[in-house]
Design a protein around this motif. Sequence first.
Motif: not given
Length: 577
Positions: A107-131
């Motif tokens: 029953g969920v309709a689609t929205s008017q489509p947009e181009k949406i960028l999601i900047d996420y996670s983006s860790p610093n690579l010098a170290k291992e990912m932490h909590i």
Amino acid sequence: MNLKKQLDTEFERTLTALGHTDAPAVVKQASKAEFGHYQVNGIMGAAKKARTNPRELAEKVVEQVQQGDLSNILTMEIAGPGFINLSLNQAFLSAELETMIGDDRLGVATSQPEKILIDYSSPNLAKEMHIGHLRSTAIGDAAVRLLEFLGHDVVRANHVGDWGAQFGSLLAYMDKLDAEGAQLATELKDLEIFYQSASALFKSDEAFAATAREFVVKLQSGDEKCLDLWSRFIEESIKHCQAIYDLLDISLTPGDVKAESAYNNMLEGTLSELDEKGLITISEGARCVFLDEFVGKDGDPIPAIVQKSDGGYPYMATDIAAAKYRGQDLKVNQALYFVDGRQALHLNQLYAIARKAGYITEEQNFVHVPFGTILNKEGRPFKTRDGGAVKLADVAEEAINRALTLIGDKNPDLTNDEKQNIARIVGIGAIKYAELSKNRTTDYIFDWDTMLSFEGNTAPYLQYAYTRIKSIFRRADVDPANLKQAIMLNQTAEVSLALKLLQYPETLESVTEDYQANILCNYLFELSQLFMSFYESCPVLKATDEIRDSRLRLCDLSARTLRHGLGLLGIQTVEQM
Ligand code: ARG
């Protein structure tokens, strides 16, 4: 179909027709089922504006709506100072359920489509990912899945930090180990230890520190040896991240990485443009942007440094170039930055500068979606015993091990392979759900016992509720697709469950307003609770044919909705546990 919106539109239209323009009707889900299913809350406001009596206005609205199309599906009752309680009738609810059952999208309709960028996670690579990276990664990925499901063109942007001063000591340390004949691949297996050894040396050994600083300059000026060491390090570090994404069911792939260094060749040009636009001031040898809207408590302006006095380009410079690329090249409609709340100033300066420079237009929506910090049980930032960062890989492993014990206790008959698979899904689900079910802007306490409990608002509870429904079908030996009986809603528990199911589309819509995944979590939790009460008070397999089939269909739709909702959160289900 979105019931709330439909009702909202109708009541708003009616208010307007009665001369109360720009007064929203504000239809809300009723908090208690006995008062009805929804409540119109906007009458008082409209009456106040027009200086009339709210109850009289409510009566007029009811009278008017009674003449329209909704009158055959709706019972209205005026309550309190001017609320209207709404109940949808059963024939309507059954028909709506039928539509939802027949729809893959529930029953969920689609929205008017947009181009949406999601900047996420983006860790610093010098170290291992932490909590700490769990937040951006889990919350961002849930937003990605939801927006994609709604039909948007989503660009995943993993803006990893792979440039800057910290790489100097890493490269110098690699160089040193290499010269000593060590196997670099082996040394890089544990990036955390590697980083710590390099940092320790940087602090204790002057000659090493000098080489490290030299290496930063060499790297930034394109020295081949440095670039080679650097790319070996980065490659290894990205592999580490990807292994974690795979383990955590995060939909990021290596192709989604667009690192800070990818913007290097834009930096000089971008800064010249800022200069031409008169945005740059030299302050203490550094190139800075001062904007009136950013002043400190003392009234002094807060600069955004875009080039340091030694010529190096800081975080801000790369981010401006990235914003330009996102705004002008990718032409995104929206860019959502899922970044720690402590970076609010940085990001607000960034958006302001990018707008002033004309890199982002008025129509393009760049927003910071912030979140709080993960704390330990004592309410302090989460650290290892010796004060180090807790590796995300270790957290994942512990979650799986703990789940394995729980599953073994719960169902000893499962085979080892089954237990392993279920433990991964339950353990990973638990840590992600603990993250997603909190209001994202507040700090939250990381607590193993609560998140892995089979009671309360947790992933294991929801996953377990799902397996309970699946087991009903195994026992009945029925394929839900073959059930054709119209749904009958005679018991209160059936009506409450039906209504909750039909509120799925409006729930998803409210999540998109502010990316608070906890709205969806709460919905799924309530759905499971309503399912459990329904199941306790309404026998399914023992009921006679028609009722049995009607109830089985409610069971099936509940299972599908649970599974789908969890899927949007990036959490899997299992058939049994
Ligand atoms: N690498 C940064 C950090 O670990 C986060 C980057 C967020 N994204 C951005 N475009 N600034 O703090």
